[in-house]
Design a protein around this motif. Structure first.
Motif, PDB file in Angstrom:
ATOM      1  N   GLY A 130       0.819  -1.208   0.000  1.00  0.00           N
ATOM      2  CA  GLY A 130       0.000   0.000   0.000  1.00  0.00           C
ATOM      3  C   GLY A 130       0.850   1.255   0.000  1.00  0.00           C
ATOM      4  N   TYR A 131       1.869   1.292   0.867  1.00  0.00           N
ATOM      5  CA  TYR A 131       2.770   2.452   0.880  1.00  0.00           C
ATOM      6  C   TYR A 131       3.472   2.601  -0.464  1.00  0.00           C
ATOM      7  CZ  TYR A 131       2.505   2.514   6.063  1.00  0.00           C
ATOM      8  OH  TYR A 131       2.099   2.585   7.360  1.00  0.00           O
ATOM      9  N   LEU A 132       3.929   1.488  -1.011  1.00  0.00           N
ATOM     10  CA  LEU A 132       4.668   1.516  -2.276  1.00  0.00           C
ATOM     11  C   LEU A 132       3.818   2.114  -3.395  1.00  0.00           C
ATOM     12  CD1 LEU A 132       7.142   0.735  -3.998  1.00  0.00           C
ATOM     13  CD2 LEU A 132       6.150  -1.546  -4.214  1.00  0.00           C
ATOM     14  N   THR A 133       2.615   1.598  -3.577  1.00  0.00           N
ATOM     15  CA  THR A 133       1.791   2.101  -4.681  1.00  0.00           C
ATOM     16  C   THR A 133       1.283   3.511  -4.400  1.00  0.00           C
ATOM     17  OG1 THR A 133      -0.161   0.946  -3.817  1.00  0.00           O
ATOM     18  CG2 THR A 133       1.134  -0.176  -5.532  1.00  0.00           C
ATOM     19  N   TYR A 134       1.034   3.842  -3.134  1.00  0.00           N
ATOM     20  CA  TYR A 134       0.667   5.218  -2.792  1.00  0.00           C
ATOM     21  C   TYR A 134       1.763   6.171  -3.264  1.00  0.00           C
ATOM     22  CZ  TYR A 134       0.137   9.434   0.029  1.00  0.00           C
ATOM     23  OH  TYR A 134       0.041  10.744   0.429  1.00  0.00           O
ATOM     24  N   LEU A 135       3.001   5.850  -2.916  1.00  0.00           N
ATOM     25  CA  LEU A 135       4.128   6.713  -3.295  1.00  0.00           C
ATOM     26  C   LEU A 135       4.333   6.746  -4.812  1.00  0.00           C
ATOM     27  CD1 LEU A 135       6.577   5.680  -0.450  1.00  0.00           C
ATOM     28  CD2 LEU A 135       5.409   7.897  -0.692  1.00  0.00           C
ATOM     29  N   ILE A 170      10.034  11.513  -6.277  1.00  0.00           N
ATOM     30  CA  ILE A 170      10.057  10.494  -5.219  1.00  0.00           C
ATOM     31  C   ILE A 170       9.570   9.158  -5.777  1.00  0.00           C
ATOM     32  CG2 ILE A 170       8.981   9.772  -3.046  1.00  0.00           C
ATOM     33  CD1 ILE A 170       9.108  12.762  -2.213  1.00  0.00           C
ATOM     34  N   ALA A 171       8.540   9.188  -6.613  1.00  0.00           N
ATOM     35  CA  ALA A 171       8.018   7.954  -7.214  1.00  0.00           C
ATOM     36  C   ALA A 171       9.081   7.261  -8.057  1.00  0.00           C
ATOM     37  CB  ALA A 171       6.784   8.259  -8.061  1.00  0.00           C
ATOM     38  N   VAL A 172       9.841   8.025  -8.813  1.00  0.00           N
ATOM     39  CA  VAL A 172      10.898   7.448  -9.649  1.00  0.00           C
ATOM     40  C   VAL A 172      11.965   6.790  -8.776  1.00  0.00           C
ATOM     41  CG1 VAL A 172      12.758   8.011 -11.271  1.00  0.00           C
ATOM     42  CG2 VAL A 172      10.474   8.982 -11.599  1.00  0.00           C
ATOM     43  N   VAL A 173      12.351   7.452  -7.688  1.00  0.00           N
ATOM     44  CA  VAL A 173      13.352   6.890  -6.776  1.00  0.00           C
ATOM     45  C   VAL A 173      12.809   5.625  -6.112  1.00  0.00           C
ATOM     46  CG1 VAL A 173      14.668   7.299  -4.648  1.00  0.00           C
ATOM     47  CG2 VAL A 173      14.504   9.104  -6.385  1.00  0.00           C
ATOM     48  N   VAL A 174      11.570   5.680  -5.634  1.00  0.00           N
ATOM     49  CA  VAL A 174      10.951   4.515  -4.991  1.00  0.00           C
ATOM     50  C   VAL A 174      10.850   3.359  -5.991  1.00  0.00           C
ATOM     51  CG1 VAL A 174       8.771   3.651  -4.024  1.00  0.00           C
ATOM     52  CG2 VAL A 174       9.732   5.804  -3.195  1.00  0.00           C
ATOM     53  N   LEU A 175      10.479   3.658  -7.216  1.00  0.00           N
ATOM     54  CA  LEU A 175      10.382   2.617  -8.242  1.00  0.00           C
ATOM     55  C   LEU A 175      11.747   1.989  -8.509  1.00  0.00           C
ATOM     56  CD1 LEU A 175       8.542   1.133 -10.236  1.00  0.00           C
ATOM     57  CD2 LEU A 175       9.067   2.923 -11.905  1.00  0.00           C
ATOM     58  N   ALA A 176      12.783   2.813  -8.560  1.00  0.00           N
ATOM     59  CA  ALA A 176      14.134   2.292  -8.804  1.00  0.00           C
ATOM     60  C   ALA A 176      14.599   1.381  -7.671  1.00  0.00           C
ATOM     61  CB  ALA A 176      15.123   3.454  -8.985  1.00  0.00           C
ATOM     62  N   TYR A 203      12.519  -0.062  -5.066  1.00  0.00           N
ATOM     63  CA  TYR A 203      11.591  -1.108  -4.649  1.00  0.00           C
ATOM     64  C   TYR A 203      10.697  -1.649  -5.764  1.00  0.00           C
ATOM     65  CZ  TYR A 203      12.735  -0.276   0.245  1.00  0.00           C
ATOM     66  OH  TYR A 203      13.386  -0.180   1.434  1.00  0.00           O
ATOM     67  N   GLY A 204      10.909  -1.212  -6.994  1.00  0.00           N
ATOM     68  CA  GLY A 204      10.022  -1.597  -8.089  1.00  0.00           C
ATOM     69  C   GLY A 204       9.874  -3.097  -8.293  1.00  0.00           C
ATOM     70  N   LEU A 238       6.388  -7.418  -8.246  1.00  0.00           N
ATOM     71  CA  LEU A 238       6.130  -8.760  -8.778  1.00  0.00           C
ATOM     72  C   LEU A 238       5.418  -9.640  -7.754  1.00  0.00           C
ATOM     73  CD1 LEU A 238       9.497  -9.346 -10.657  1.00  0.00           C
ATOM     74  CD2 LEU A 238       7.269  -8.718 -11.640  1.00  0.00           C
ATOM     75  N   GLY A 239       5.433  -9.224  -6.492  1.00  0.00           N
ATOM     76  CA  GLY A 239       4.769  -9.977  -5.431  1.00  0.00           C
ATOM     77  C   GLY A 239       3.258  -9.969  -5.514  1.00  0.00           C
TER      78      GLY A 239
END
Length: 175
Positions: free
Chosen positions: A100-105, A120-126, A128-129, A133-134
């Motif tokens: 939830g936190y991941l997709t929110y960000l 921030i989304a780009v950094v988070v994706l890099a 934790y992206g 797959l989970g």
């Protein structure tokens, strides 16, 4: 979570029974505390760093947005595990909230159109992206259902909290 896992260890894993058992009506309240329980120290340790990092970054949006995102992700993750999980299994752990936190960000910048949130989304994706797959049924014993529900919860929270920002017009300067 760490104290509860210690208590669970001392009680021979008695707390594991308070996870979510799919389609068992009496387990619906367990949706609220199942994220606090884990199936062993390895499970808790694996969840702790992403929970802390993504939780803190989400909290930087403000405490109310953090609470809303946490509650929505918890409930939708738990309901999805309860509805779609295999009969006779138990789901517990904070990974649904992490998703939830991941997709929110990842999506709040789309709704708000704020460049800082997109960065921030780009950094988070890099960083934790690959975790995304989970949401697919790839590993036995891993609740992809809870992950998928948590991810949906994060998207819904971002939409609820940030979609109005998109509709705001910049204020005109009066001369």
């Amino acid at each position: 979570m760490w104290v509860l896992e210690g208590l669970d260890t001392v009680t021979a894993n008695a707390l594991d029974n308070y996870g979510i058992e799919p389609r068992k009506i009496s387990d619906l309240p367990n949706i609220l505390w199942a994220p606090l329980l884990h199936f062993g120290w390895g499970h808790l340790i694996a969840n702790s760093v992403p929970f802390l990092v993504l939780g803190v970054v989400t909290y930087l949006s403000g405490p109310i947005k953090w609470v809303v995102t946490t509650v929505i992700s918890t409930i939708i993750s738990g309901l999805t595990a309860w509805l779609l999980g295999p009969i006779g299994t138990f789901t517990a752990g904070v990974s649904g909230v992490i998703f939830g936190y991941l997709t929110y960000l990842l999506v709040r910048g789309i709704f708000s159109r704020r460049i800082g949130q997109i960065v921030i989304a780009v950094v988070v994706l890099a960083v934790y992206g690959s975790v995304l797959l989970g949401v697919f049924p790839t590993a036995a014993g891993v609740s992809w259902q809870a992950h998928l529900g948590g991810a949906l919860g994060g998207i819904i929270a971002a939409w609820l909290l940030h979609s109005r920002e998109r509709n705001r017009k910049p204020q005109q300067m009066a001369y």
